[in-house]
Write a protein that holds these residues in place. Sequence first.
Motif, PDB file in Angstrom:
ATOM      1  N   LEU A 414       0.826  -1.215   0.000  1.00  0.00           N
ATOM      2  CA  LEU A 414       0.000   0.000   0.000  1.00  0.00           C
ATOM      3  C   LEU A 414       0.854   1.257   0.000  1.00  0.00           C
ATOM      4  O   LEU A 414       0.573   2.221  -0.732  1.00  0.00           O
ATOM      5  N   LEU A 415       1.916   1.269   0.802  1.00  0.00           N
ATOM      6  CA  LEU A 415       2.809   2.425   0.798  1.00  0.00           C
ATOM      7  C   LEU A 415       3.408   2.631  -0.589  1.00  0.00           C
ATOM      8  O   LEU A 415       3.558   3.765  -1.063  1.00  0.00           O
ATOM      9  N   GLY A 416       3.732   1.524  -1.267  1.00  0.00           N
ATOM     10  CA  GLY A 416       4.344   1.619  -2.584  1.00  0.00           C
ATOM     11  C   GLY A 416       3.446   2.225  -3.637  1.00  0.00           C
ATOM     12  O   GLY A 416       3.935   2.748  -4.648  1.00  0.00           O
ATOM     13  N   LEU A 417       2.124   2.176  -3.421  1.00  0.00           N
ATOM     14  CA  LEU A 417       1.217   2.811  -4.383  1.00  0.00           C
ATOM     15  C   LEU A 417       1.458   4.309  -4.466  1.00  0.00           C
ATOM     16  O   LEU A 417       1.299   4.914  -5.532  1.00  0.00           O
ATOM     17  N   GLY A 418       1.819   4.922  -3.330  1.00  0.00           N
ATOM     18  CA  GLY A 418       1.947   6.374  -3.298  1.00  0.00           C
ATOM     19  C   GLY A 418       3.358   6.889  -3.129  1.00  0.00           C
ATOM     20  O   GLY A 418       3.576   8.106  -3.147  1.00  0.00           O
ATOM     21  N   ILE A 419       4.342   5.982  -2.953  1.00  0.00           N
ATOM     22  CA  ILE A 419       5.744   6.393  -2.764  1.00  0.00           C
ATOM     23  C   ILE A 419       6.587   5.644  -3.786  1.00  0.00           C
ATOM     24  O   ILE A 419       6.708   4.409  -3.731  1.00  0.00           O
ATOM     25  N   LEU A 420       7.169   6.336  -4.722  1.00  0.00           N
ATOM     26  CA  LEU A 420       7.972   5.717  -5.764  1.00  0.00           C
ATOM     27  C   LEU A 420       9.219   5.065  -5.171  1.00  0.00           C
ATOM     28  O   LEU A 420       9.900   5.651  -4.327  1.00  0.00           O
ATOM     29  N   GLY A 421       9.516   3.850  -5.611  1.00  0.00           N
ATOM     30  CA  GLY A 421      10.765   3.200  -5.233  1.00  0.00           C
ATOM     31  C   GLY A 421      10.714   2.365  -3.970  1.00  0.00           C
ATOM     32  O   GLY A 421      11.763   2.027  -3.416  1.00  0.00           O
ATOM     33  N   VAL A 422       9.535   1.999  -3.518  1.00  0.00           N
ATOM     34  CA  VAL A 422       9.415   1.141  -2.330  1.00  0.00           C
ATOM     35  C   VAL A 422       9.603  -0.322  -2.732  1.00  0.00           C
ATOM     36  O   VAL A 422       9.001  -0.799  -3.698  1.00  0.00           O
ATOM     37  N   ARG A 423      10.438  -1.015  -1.994  1.00  0.00           N
ATOM     38  CA  ARG A 423      10.599  -2.459  -2.157  1.00  0.00           C
ATOM     39  C   ARG A 423      10.222  -3.149  -0.842  1.00  0.00           C
ATOM     40  O   ARG A 423      10.356  -2.550   0.232  1.00  0.00           O
ATOM     41  N   VAL A 424       9.763  -4.381  -0.946  1.00  0.00           N
ATOM     42  CA  VAL A 424       9.335  -5.136   0.238  1.00  0.00           C
ATOM     43  C   VAL A 424      10.066  -6.466   0.276  1.00  0.00           C
ATOM     44  O   VAL A 424       9.993  -7.254  -0.679  1.00  0.00           O
ATOM     45  N   ARG A 425      10.774  -6.710   1.357  1.00  0.00           N
ATOM     46  CA  ARG A 425      11.455  -7.994   1.530  1.00  0.00           C
ATOM     47  C   ARG A 425      10.440  -9.096   1.860  1.00  0.00           C
ATOM     48  O   ARG A 425       9.518  -8.885   2.640  1.00  0.00           O
ATOM     49  N   ASN A 426      10.639 -10.253   1.280  1.00  0.00           N
ATOM     50  CA  ASN A 426       9.844 -11.453   1.572  1.00  0.00           C
ATOM     51  C   ASN A 426       8.352 -11.215   1.383  1.00  0.00           C
ATOM     52  O   ASN A 426       7.546 -11.477   2.279  1.00  0.00           O
ATOM     53  N   ILE A 427       7.981 -10.727   0.201  1.00  0.00           N
ATOM     54  CA  ILE A 427       6.560 -10.549  -0.098  1.00  0.00           C
ATOM     55  C   ILE A 427       5.836 -11.891  -0.077  1.00  0.00           C
ATOM     56  O   ILE A 427       4.622 -11.952   0.118  1.00  0.00           O
ATOM     57  N   ALA A 428       6.596 -13.004  -0.221  1.00  0.00           N
ATOM     58  CA  ALA A 428       5.994 -14.334  -0.230  1.00  0.00           C
ATOM     59  C   ALA A 428       5.323 -14.685   1.088  1.00  0.00           C
ATOM     60  O   ALA A 428       4.529 -15.627   1.147  1.00  0.00           O
ATOM     61  N   THR A 429       5.614 -13.918   2.148  1.00  0.00           N
ATOM     62  CA  THR A 429       4.970 -14.214   3.436  1.00  0.00           C
ATOM     63  C   THR A 429       3.470 -13.977   3.379  1.00  0.00           C
ATOM     64  O   THR A 429       2.732 -14.433   4.258  1.00  0.00           O
ATOM     65  N   THR A 430       2.982 -13.269   2.342  1.00  0.00           N
ATOM     66  CA  THR A 430       1.535 -13.081   2.177  1.00  0.00           C
ATOM     67  C   THR A 430       0.816 -14.405   1.958  1.00  0.00           C
ATOM     68  O   THR A 430      -0.409 -14.474   2.111  1.00  0.00           O
ATOM     69  N   ALA A 431       1.552 -15.470   1.608  1.00  0.00           N
ATOM     70  CA  ALA A 431       0.927 -16.783   1.404  1.00  0.00           C
ATOM     71  C   ALA A 431       0.285 -17.311   2.674  1.00  0.00           C
ATOM     72  O   ALA A 431      -0.501 -18.266   2.623  1.00  0.00           O
ATOM     73  N   LYS A 432       0.580 -16.703   3.806  1.00  0.00           N
ATOM     74  CA  LYS A 432      -0.060 -17.096   5.074  1.00  0.00           C
ATOM     75  C   LYS A 432      -1.570 -17.050   4.941  1.00  0.00           C
ATOM     76  O   LYS A 432      -2.283 -17.906   5.458  1.00  0.00           O
ATOM     77  N   THR A 433      -2.090 -16.026   4.230  1.00  0.00           N
ATOM     78  CA  THR A 433      -3.536 -15.896   4.060  1.00  0.00           C
ATOM     79  C   THR A 433      -3.958 -15.609   2.625  1.00  0.00           C
ATOM     80  O   THR A 433      -5.134 -15.748   2.301  1.00  0.00           O
ATOM     81  N   MET A 434      -3.008 -15.192   1.745  1.00  0.00           N
ATOM     82  CA  MET A 434      -3.339 -14.925   0.338  1.00  0.00           C
ATOM     83  C   MET A 434      -2.225 -15.463  -0.546  1.00  0.00           C
ATOM     84  O   MET A 434      -1.250 -14.760  -0.837  1.00  0.00           O
TER      85      MET A 434
END
Length: 450
Positions: A414-434
Motif C-alpha cells: 500500500l505504501l508503494g502505491l503512493g511512494i515511488l521506489g518502495v521495495r518489500v522484503r519477503n513478499i511471499a509471506t503473504t501466502a499465510k492468508t493470500m
Amino acid sequence: MSADQQAWQAPTAPGALNARVKVPGSKSLSNRYLVLAALGQRQVCLEGLLRSRDTDLMIGALTTLGALCHVDGDDPSRVEVTPPASGLFTAGGCVDCGLAGTVMRFAPALAMLGDGPTRFIGDRQAEARPMRPLLDGLAQLGAVIEYQGEEGHLPFTLYPPQGCKGGRVDIDSSGSSQFISGLLLLGSRLPQGLIVHHEGGPVPSLPHIRMTVSDLRQAGIRVEADEKDGCWRVQAAEGRPYPQLPERVQVEPDLSNAAPFLGAAMVAGGSVSVVGWPASSTQPGALLPGILSDMGAQVDCTDGVGGNKACTVCGSGKVSGLGDYDLSAAGELAPTLAALLVFADGPTRLHGIGHLRGHETNRLAALTAEINRVGGRARELEDGLEINPVGRDAMHPAVLESYGDHRMATFGALLGLGILGVRVRNIATTAKTMPDFVGMWAGMLEDGRG
C-alpha cells in the motif's frame, strides 16, 4: 544480485483505479469451521475454504490428531472433514503450529480430548508469541504441560487428563482473544460444559470471540456470553453431546484481506470493488466500510453485477486523519489503516491495540520503524500508534521489512502505491492468508490501466 535488489518492487499506482477483486475465504472462519467439523460426529463439507499456509497448518494439525481431511482435486477450496470415529483424538504425534495463532491456540485444546500426550512446535517467531493463559486454563482442567523451552511458550508437550469433564477456568485474556475461543471450542465437547472467566485488562478483538460464539451456535451448542463481566458459558445441547455443523458450510470471503485492495482506491483514487461481500458478518473486517468512510472514502455495499453483493470504495487520493480512534474491535486492520494514514491530512492516534505487540511480529514496533523508514512520522503509544503525516513529497524510496508477517507485507504494498521506489522484503509471506497476493495486486492495477 543484492538482497535489496531481490526485494519485491512495489508498483506505484498507474492512475485512478477501476477494479473488481475477489478475495479468498476468511482465515478465521476457515480454521474455526475445520475445528468444529473435527469435533463433530459426521462428515462435513467446507466450501470456499481458504487454502493458505495457516489453513494448511490447521489441516495438518487435525490430521495428526486423527481426523481425515480430504481436499477436492478439482477444487482445493472444497474440503471434507471426517472426525475420528471414536470421538477421541490420536496421541503421540507432533503438531507443527508454524506461525498460525489459531493453530497454536486451538489445537492444544483439542489435544485435551486425546488418548495420550501430543507435542506442539512452531516457527522460531512463534516461540515468542504468548501461550501461557491458554495453557494455564487447560492445566486448571487437569492437563500437565511439559515445556521444552521457555515456560508459557512453544515448544511443549501436553498430557491430557483421563476423561476431561469440564468446569470453570479463570484466565487473563488481555493478550489475545484466541485464548477464550480455544477454550470455548473445547467446552463444546465437555460433559459438564465450561465456564470461561476473564480476569485482567480489556479483552482485544471481541468480534473474534463473537465469531466463535456464533459458529458454536451454528453447530447446535448453547453459549451464554456476558462480555461486561468477562464470562462465557458453553454447554452441549441436551441429548446432543457433540457440536455438529450442517453437512455443507460455505465460508465467507476474508474481509480483513480485502482491506488493502479497498484501501488502494483511497491512495490512488478511483474505485475498487470486492465481490461476494456478505450482508452481515461476525468478521472484524466487517467494520472496514465504516472506518474507511470516517477517513473520507465513499463506500457503497450493495448488490453488484449478477446479483453478487459487492463493497465498493471510491477515493480521490485524499485521506482524512482519524484523531483519537479506538481500534480495539479490529486490531488486525491496523497495518492497512496505518499505511493509509501515512497519506492523511491530519494526525491519528490508534488506541486499544497494544496486544499487537504479541502477533506474528511486534506490529506496533514494526509499523513505527517502517513508517519512519520512508520518511513518515510515527511513534508507539502504550496501547497503540500515533501517526503524524508529513506529506507525500517528504517521503522517499526505501526497502521495507516484512518481518515474516503477512500484514506487514501488504502494508508495504500500500505504501508503494503512493511512494515511488518502495521495495518489500519477503513478499511471499503473504501466502499465510493470500497465496496469490502479488498476482491479485497486479491484476487490480492492470484494471486501473484499462
